[in-house]
Design a protein around this motif. Structure first.
Motif, PDB file in Angstrom:
ATOM      1  N   LEU A  52      -3.305   3.821  -5.886  1.00 59.48           N
ATOM      2  CA  LEU A  52      -3.021   2.643  -5.061  1.00 59.48           C
ATOM      3  C   LEU A  52      -3.419   2.931  -3.614  1.00 59.48           C
ATOM      4  O   LEU A  52      -2.592   3.181  -2.743  1.00 59.48           O
ATOM      5  N   ASP A  53      -4.733   2.915  -3.384  1.00 59.51           N
ATOM      6  CA  ASP A  53      -5.301   3.229  -2.085  1.00 59.51           C
ATOM      7  C   ASP A  53      -6.449   2.245  -1.826  1.00 59.51           C
ATOM      8  O   ASP A  53      -7.240   1.963  -2.737  1.00 59.51           O
ATOM      9  N   LYS A  54      -6.532   1.719  -0.613  1.00 58.26           N
ATOM     10  CA  LYS A  54      -7.516   0.681  -0.299  1.00 58.26           C
ATOM     11  C   LYS A  54      -8.949   1.125  -0.605  1.00 58.26           C
ATOM     12  O   LYS A  54      -9.704   0.392  -1.237  1.00 58.26           O
ATOM     13  N   ALA A  86      -1.407  -2.262  -2.379  1.00 56.77           N
ATOM     14  CA  ALA A  86      -1.708  -1.045  -1.619  1.00 56.77           C
ATOM     15  C   ALA A  86      -1.193  -1.165  -0.187  1.00 56.77           C
ATOM     16  O   ALA A  86      -0.656  -0.205   0.366  1.00 56.77           O
ATOM     17  N   GLU A  89       2.546  -0.792  -0.229  1.00 53.32           N
ATOM     18  CA  GLU A  89       2.889   0.608  -0.533  1.00 53.32           C
ATOM     19  C   GLU A  89       2.802   1.485   0.714  1.00 53.32           C
ATOM     20  O   GLU A  89       3.660   2.296   0.977  1.00 53.32           O
ATOM     21  N   THR A  90       1.723   1.290   1.505  1.00 51.25           N
ATOM     22  CA  THR A  90       1.543   2.109   2.699  1.00 51.25           C
ATOM     23  C   THR A  90       2.333   1.568   3.886  1.00 51.25           C
ATOM     24  O   THR A  90       2.595   2.295   4.834  1.00 51.25           O
TER      25      THR A  90
END
Length: 96
Positions: A52-54, A86, A89-90
């Protein structure tokens, strides 16, 4: 006497990294061919795990990695939803 619980690991289809299942998001294709996001990791069907990262999500979209792994067409709305997840999440907001 402490017992160590085994942590289930899954491989990100984009980076190839093995990570704990809870750190990844599962995208699933049902028998009907419908692709959806599975935050619980329990929906039936063929699944693919994604960090889950851009950057990871954008790379998956650019190279069509999810469509290849799931053997199904992945709609752009899935990628949009993943990008929103994402961001949550961040905790980063670009609009500030």
């Amino acid at each position: 006497m402490a017992t160590h619980k085994k942590v289930p690991l899954r491989k990100c289809v984009v980076t190839g990294e093995m990570k704990p299942k809870k750190e990844l998001i599962r995208i699933v294709r049902s028998k009907e061919g419908i692709v959806s996001i599975d935050p619980t990791g329990k929906k039936p069907g063929r699944g693919a795990y994604l960090t889950l990262d851009k950057e990871c999500i954008l790379l998956a979209k650019k190279k069509n990695i999810l469509a290849h792994h799931l053997k199904a067409e992945v709609d752009d709305s899935i990628y949009e939803e993943l990008l929103q997840l994402a961001e949550k999440e961040t905790g980063t907001e670009d609009e500030q």
